[in-house]
Scaffold this active site. Structure first.
Site, mmCIF file in Angstrom:
data_model
loop_
_atom_site.group_PDB
_atom_site.id
_atom_site.type_symbol
_atom_site.label_atom_id
_atom_site.label_comp_id
_atom_site.label_asym_id
_atom_site.label_seq_id
_atom_site.Cartn_x
_atom_site.Cartn_y
_atom_site.Cartn_z
ATOM 1 C CB ILE A 680 28.330 17.326 68.755
ATOM 2 C CG1 ILE A 680 29.789 17.719 68.960
ATOM 3 C CG2 ILE A 680 28.208 15.922 68.158
ATOM 4 C CD1 ILE A 680 30.524 16.815 69.952
ATOM 5 N N GLY A 681 28.221 20.692 67.957
ATOM 6 C CA GLY A 681 28.244 22.001 68.608
ATOM 7 C C GLY A 681 28.756 23.065 67.652
ATOM 8 C CD GLN A 682 29.159 26.863 64.467
ATOM 9 O OE1 GLN A 682 29.038 25.811 63.813
ATOM 10 N NE2 GLN A 682 30.140 27.741 64.252
ATOM 11 C CB ALA A 684 32.641 32.614 68.448
ATOM 12 C CG ASP A 793 34.774 27.325 83.365
ATOM 13 O OD1 ASP A 793 33.923 27.623 84.221
ATOM 14 O OD2 ASP A 793 34.509 27.162 82.167
#
Length: 954
Positions: A680-682, A684, A793
């Site tokens: 669902i994501g990548q 670094a 954050d």
């Protein structure tokens, strides 16, 4: 002669005028009689002129009567004259029958004849040339036949005159006077001729000139005589006669054989006055050194000229030497610098309002930022701060920014007892804050009273804010990239400083609101967790010096004096904890020392953080750079750490990280435990997947990272420790971690509902729903703050919802990219729209930066986006720094209680800003609705997102 001196015959006057260039004429005093010599010829004049040139002319007077070796001395004509010793004071020379004798080769003193008073033969006038020299006296000489002498030494100083001294006439045989003693003696022709006659008759060998010279050299006649009263000006006699006499040396000049008559005339002619000597410049007077050599003869008129060239040569040589030292034009040429490096220095010209020395990149940023020249002139320093911040955040890798989020994010529990140990004070993570969870995470040393050494921004104030989260790493698919690329401001936590006692910690963190009593009771970390955190923090600190973005000094949960609660993992991590703590302490001490010497960069200080006293025997713990609370180690461990202040070689960090991970990670292969991986994501250094746990079929989020590609391995440890210690209903829970085949797998709770960003983007929320989201977020923040962690954050992208409407905080580094909904803002790397002004301007900050972010998120829920989102990132930073509290578009449509809530949450001054505890008690919380009311919003957002993706797919 009527006041004028007739020295030369008419035939010789012309020849002598050019030889004697310094003739002077003096008026005869009324009482003075003159002695003259009448017979004189041209030959004698020539001889006399030559003898005057001799530098040793002064030695001939005495040598004349004694040097019988010379033929000229043998021929003398003596005319006996009877001169009574008590002769009248005034007697003309013409009245006396004076013998004329050629006594020397030349007795010259090319001086005009000056009248002098005649005085008794036994009394003489000291010549000016010898007046300054000590004089000697000789016994009285027989009156009529005595040779007149004066024992005086030549002196270059002729400016002074003395009264006549009693000088006894002595025999040359008995008293061998030196050549210099005869200088200036009054000329007595009668006495001289008588003495010469006596010498001739007696035929006694006279001492040679050599003997005389030796005598004058060996026996110093310079005895100081009592200074006589000044003489009448007219009674000054020149030493010309004696000099002329001394200048003749029979053995060296062939002209010494001239007739007696001629020599006698010459002698009488040179018995001139002494006044001429006075008029001679010192440079023209022969010195003793000159009289010792007769070979170099110079005329009286060209004496100076002979010296000048030599003097000029010497002067020019000396001047040349000095010029070579001081600044001769013939300097060696210095080559231009090779390989120069120009370091850009940015300045501000107040006259023109322009920045000077800006790099081209900065100039382009300013020109494209939309910041007007007027704004730049009004706030030049803010512009520089913003540019620096923006450059730092955008240059850092996103992954680094994500992982550094909680670095050093802990604050000390000010209520905890001071540390009694002698080891360096290290704030413990997880220490409760005296001000409660809402108080900033600033570590006590970070407080204004305890400047942080080496802290980033420490140059501005003691506890400069740690760098903002460095780059928005591969945050969840969401906008995590919006996290300021600049490392999150390091928690106020300061590097552990052995000198700061816990008691000295400031009572309150700067910008920390006073918590209600007991509201934020410190939450002790379990020993195993703390130990793990210590390891991780140590590792993180070593590598995060420059780029770790601390989440704020994590308040250190106070280690209770009571025994720590045993944990199942305690045994597993106990050994590692001790080792890690020692290593961290060593690093902290080394960093503190380096910081004190100005060697550490501000970033390095970000990593260091003093730990609050854990117990009475609290062991100073190194600040957990990662912000994870650390377990206080036994006192023994702390002293050991202090004993070894040096950091381990940085090269060993990778090995240490791997060893630490093995201790905190579970054994096994996650691919055997979980199934159905869906990416669902990548990130670094790895991808984010969803999977189901075998057996329970629980849906989880898994982040897989290749350690070799991970630049901040120590940050990984920090994130794991933070999440392990942050189990809370409003925080995405950490499930497990695995280290397999060089890859780290982190398993976390998965929130299917996605992020709040989707909800606010596709829905309009009511104040009740906004209040509910704010309440759940504040609870999660209160827990983090109580653990000494600053999230730094907080924004809609990092607020995840379940399908039932439950709300949890995420983005502890590993969850950054779980939500693909964040992919929209992934490109906005480091655009801190939710960041507090103190972070943007690189000032000190604490836990209240999260409160500001919460207020911005509330505006986001009202308007669908944060303020300045449509502005360029740099201008957004500028507006945040200069405008302070943002303007709400339709503020009047909000209820007064909501406006009041925003007013306290968005105070520019962190000291006046409310804490999490304060806002949880605000009246706005009364408007909260059930979380289930959020479920429809979540479903609507998911549907809208799916449709959007479908359109893009078409």
């Amino acid at each position: 002669m009527d006041g004028q001196l007739s020295l030369l015959s008419p035939t010789s006057s012309s020849s002598t005028s050019h030889s004697r260039k310094r003739l002077t004429k003096k008026q005869r005093p009324p009482s003075a009689n003159h002695r003259t010599s009448s017979s004189f010829n041209v030959e004698s004049l020539r001889i006399d002129a030559q003898s005057l040139d001799s530098k040793r002319s002064a030695s001939s007077l005495r040598q004349g009567p004694n040097c019988n070796q010379s033929p000229s001395l043998a021929r003398t004509v003596s005319v006996p004259v009877s001169v009574p010793s008590n002769a009248p004071a005034h007697t003309k020379a013409s009245d006396l029958s004076l013998p004329r004798s050629h006594t020397t080769r030349s007795q010259s003193a090319n001086r005009p004849y000056n009248p002098t008073q005649t005085i008794p033969t036994n009394r003489f006038i000291l010549s000016p040339a010898s007046s300054s020299q000590p004089q000697t006296q000789s016994p009285p000489y027989p009156s009529a036949v005595a040779s007149t002498t004066v024992t005086s030494s030549r002196n270059k100083d002729t400016s002074k005159q003395y009264d006549p001294l009693d000088s006894c006439i002595g025999s040359f045989d008995q008293n061998k006077l030196s050549t210099d003693e005869l200088i200036g003696a009054p000329f007595d022709g009668n006495a001289i001729l008588s003495r010469i006659e006596a010498t001739k008759l007696s035929a006694a060998p006279a001492p040679t000139s050599t003997t005389t010279i030796a005598h004058s050299n060996n026996i110093s006649p310079r005895r100081v005589a009592p200074p006589p009263p000044p003489p009448p000006p007219a009674l000054s006699r020149s030493n010309t006669d004696s000099k002329a006499a001394r200048s003749s040396k029979p053995s060296k000049s062939p002209k010494s054989t001239i007739s007696n008559k001629t020599m006698g005339a010459s002698s009488f002619r040179h018995s001139a006055s002494f006044s001429s000597a006075e008029q001679l410049p010192p440079s023209e007077k022969p010195s003793k050194s000159e009289s010792s050599s007769s070979s170099n003869k110079r005329h009286s008129g060209d004496g100076k000229e002979s010296r000048v060239p030599g003097m000029l040569r010497k002067k020019s040589g000396f001047s040349g030497f000095m010029n070579s030292l001081v600044g001769s034009p013939k300097k060696p040429l210095i080559s231009a610098p090779e390989n120069p490096v120009h370091v850009t220095h940015v300045g501000y010209d107040s006259n023109t309002g322009q920045f000077t020395g800006l790099p081209k990149e900065w100039q382009r940023l300013i020109s494209e930022s939309g910041i007007t020249e007027k704004d730049r002139r009004e706030h030049p320093q803010i512009l520089v701060d913003v540019l620096t911040f923006y450059k730092e955040t955008t240059e850092k890798p996103q992954e680094d920014q994500q992982l550094e989020k909680f670095h050093d994010a802990r604050a000390t529990d000010f209520r905890s007892p001071p540390v009694t140990g002698t080891a360096p004070l290290v704030l413990q993570t997880g220490v409760g804050y005296a001000h409660g969870p809402m108080s900033p995470m600033i570590s006590p040393p970070a407080s204004p009273r305890f400047p942080q050494v080496g802290h980033e921004g420490s140059f501005e104030n003691p506890r400069a804010p740690p760098p903002v989260p460095k780059g928005p790493g591969p945050l969840p698919a969401k906008d995590i990239n919006l996290i300021p690329s600049r490392p999150a401001p390091k928690p106020p936590a300061i590097s552990t400083r052995p000198l700061v006692p816990p008691a000295s910690l400031p009572a309150k963190d700067s910008g920390i609101g006073m918590p209600p009593p007991g509201d934020e009771a410190p939450m002790p970390y379990l020993p195993p967790k703390d130990n793990v955190q210590h390891m991780y923090q140590e590792e993180h600190r070593n590598r995060s010096r420059s780029n770790s973005r601390t989440n704020g000094a994590a308040p250190f949960s106070p280690v209770q004096a009571s025994p720590l609660h045993p944990i199942a993992t305690a045994n597993q991590t106990a050994a590692y904890q001790q080792q890690l703590l020692q290593h961290q302490q060593e690093q902290a001490m080394a960093q503190a020392q380096a910081a004190m010497s100005g060697q550490l960069s501000r970033a390095a200080s970000k990593r260091q953080q003093p730990t609050p006293p854990t117990s009475q025997h609290q062991h100073p713990r190194q600040p957990d750079i990662n912000g994870a609370p650390r377990m206080p180690q036994t006192q023994g461990a702390a002293p050991q750490a202090s004993a070894r202040p040096r950091h381990r070689p940085r090269q060993s960090n990778a090995i240490d990280v791997v060893a630490s991970l093995k201790r905190i990670c579970s054994d096994g292969d996650p691919r055997e435990i979980y199934r159905g991986f869906t990416k669902i994501g990548q990130g670094a250094s790895g991808g984010v997947y969803t999977g189901h746990e075998r057996g329970s079929n629980r849906l989880v989020a898994i982040k897989q990272m290749n350690l070799e590609q991970q630049p901040k391995k120590d940050l990984i440890i920090n994130e794991i420790l933070v999440m392990k210690e942050s189990s809370h209903p409003n925080i995405v829970n950490f499930i497990d971690s695995y280290l397999c085949a060089g890859e780290l797998w982190v398993v976390m709770e998965y929130m299917e509902g996605g992020s709040l960003t989707d909800v606010v983007t596709f829905n309009i929320m009511t104040e009740g729903q906004i209040a509910s989201v704010c309440r759940e977020t504040l609870r999660g923040l209160q827990h983090l703050h109580s653990k000494g962690v600053i999230h730094r954050d907080i924004k809609s992208d990092n607020i995840l919802l379940s399908m039932e409407g439950n709300i949890k905080l995420t983005d502890f580094g590993f969850c950054a990219t779980i939500n693909e909904a964040q992919s929209k803002r992934t490109t906005m790397v480091g655009t801190p729209y939710w960041m507090a002004p103190e972070v943007v301007t690189r000032k000190e900050y604490g836990r209240k930066v999260d409160i500001w972010s919460l207020g911005i998120m509330a505006i986001e829920m009202i308007e669908g986006e944060p303020p300045y989102l449509t502005e360029s990132p740099l201008r957004a930073l500028w507006l945040i720094a200069t405008n302070g509290t943002p303007h709400i578009k339709d503020e009047q449509s909000l209820s007064p209680v909501f406006r009041d809530f925003l007013y306290f949450a968005l105070k520019v001054d962190p000291e006046k800003r409310a804490s999490a505890h304060d806002l949880l008690r605000h009246d706005f919380m009364n408007k909260c609705v059930d979380l289930s009311t959020l479920a429809p919003l979540v479903r609507a957002a998911r549907e809208a997102r799916a449709q959007e993706k479908a359109r893009k797919g078409q």
